[in-house]
Design an enzyme around this catalytic site. Sequence first.
Site, PDB file in Angstrom:
ATOM      1  N   CYS A 126     -28.522  -0.449  -0.489  1.00  0.00           N
ATOM      2  CA  CYS A 126     -29.244  -1.112  -1.592  1.00  0.00           C
ATOM      3  C   CYS A 126     -29.450  -2.605  -1.373  1.00  0.00           C
ATOM      4  O   CYS A 126     -30.122  -3.258  -2.170  1.00  0.00           O
ATOM      5  CB  CYS A 126     -28.513  -0.878  -2.913  1.00  0.00           C
ATOM      6  SG  CYS A 126     -26.943  -1.777  -3.066  1.00  0.00           S
ATOM      7  N   ASP A 185       7.778   1.267  -7.404  1.00  0.00           N
ATOM      8  CA  ASP A 185       7.436   2.264  -6.396  1.00  0.00           C
ATOM      9  C   ASP A 185       7.496   1.622  -5.007  1.00  0.00           C
ATOM     10  O   ASP A 185       6.810   0.628  -4.738  1.00  0.00           O
ATOM     11  CB  ASP A 185       6.026   2.795  -6.677  1.00  0.00           C
ATOM     12  CG  ASP A 185       5.592   3.869  -5.714  1.00  0.00           C
ATOM     13  OD1 ASP A 185       6.387   4.261  -4.837  1.00  0.00           O
ATOM     14  OD2 ASP A 185       4.428   4.316  -5.825  1.00  0.00           O
TER      15      ASP A 185
END
Length: 449
Positions: A231, A357
């Site tokens: 694009c 985590d």
Amino acid sequence: MSFKSTLATWAGKSSYWFLHTFRSGGSSLPGKITTKVDPDILKTLGQDYDVVIITGTNGKTLTTALTVKVLRQKFDHVLTNPTGSNMEQGIVTTFLTDHKSKNGKNIAVLEVDEANVIKVTKYIKPLAFVFTNIFRDQMDRYGEIYTTYQKILDGVALAPEATIIANGDTPIFNSRDLPNPIVYYGFNNQPDGEMRAHFNTDGVLCPRCQHIIHYKFITYSNQGKYYCPNCGWHRPELRYQLTQLGELTPNSSKFFIDGSNFNLHIGGLYNIYNALAAYSVGKFLGVPTSAIQTALNDPDERVFGRQEQINVDGKEIIIVLVKNPVGINQVIDMVGTEKDPFSFVGLLNANYADGLDTSWIWDGDFEKLTQMNIQQYMTGGERYKDITFRLKVAGVQDDQLWVENNLKDAVAKIKDLPTKRVYVFATYTAMLQLRKQLAADGYIKEGMA
């Protein structure tokens, strides 16, 4: 100033005085007490300041420190939060401890956690925002990079007249139409080519058509001169540009910005981006290039935990904060320029400030370490088993690896490492714990405030 804000300010300043007189200090509690008394206190404390907010995933603390050095070349009074306490209560404490200049301009350069930008702009309308980068980090707090950026934009929306000084090499910063004036900085030091980012890279889809982004060149991760072949979307025009890279070592970087040479006494390509951001803020606020060169050439540029060097009985300990895959890979590349043999220490925690985590370590390219001149490895921290296993999978042999789960024992063991230079990779709370232990042992004057 209302009675409530006067009372809140007194309570905050009193608690700060007590903590720093009779205890080991504290940068968050005074602010927490102050906002408990007056939740809107930032509106009072932040008035009469021209505020620059620095936010993003990586590099906030060093970018803030370098920006302060640059601005102090021109302005007599520049307030900042040097401890890296970048949430609302820490920023309130920063203002509590300041004594505004009665003559001249009061500048505040504030490192602000991405999710806390809105908590600041709710009360303070900054002169400028600085966007460093957006990478996957602390998934339990931020989610994906798009949700992190949205948290920042929620705060920016309350200050539509503030100028945004953004890293133009980061595609996500060019993905949204904003009312704010925007200027971009970035790298323009390589010839155009044709490439794509590594398949395990975040943020490489065009925000307009979802086609895979292509690059004329890549600096690291998803940063570089990008464009969409489908694009036509592409990197915006850069106002401030790195035009040439010179010699890079683990503790120094030489480069040119807009044709002028700079020497930074700290290593890592990622830190050149931080210096470029500080340069951009300086130019935005009218600091001459020669003065910026003087500021960035200051050898005392390291801040705690960011390539901070500490002597431990003749050992040169270099503490490097690590917290996400992109950051640790850049640090691994940096130590890969080390010419002398060295030892490696990995300290891993998983507290709230680190991210709960630890799976991100599996995206770190630890395999590169085994190709370096590392004489001995050591692991520690509250999640020492995780980092130990990761190094073993990377190829580190058992006879090369010491495991010390007790931090005090780990500091003592550092003295027995076979090399003079030791690189310590530590997550945020592990870094604070390490500095606290080094302070208790007398190797530094004090721990983290």
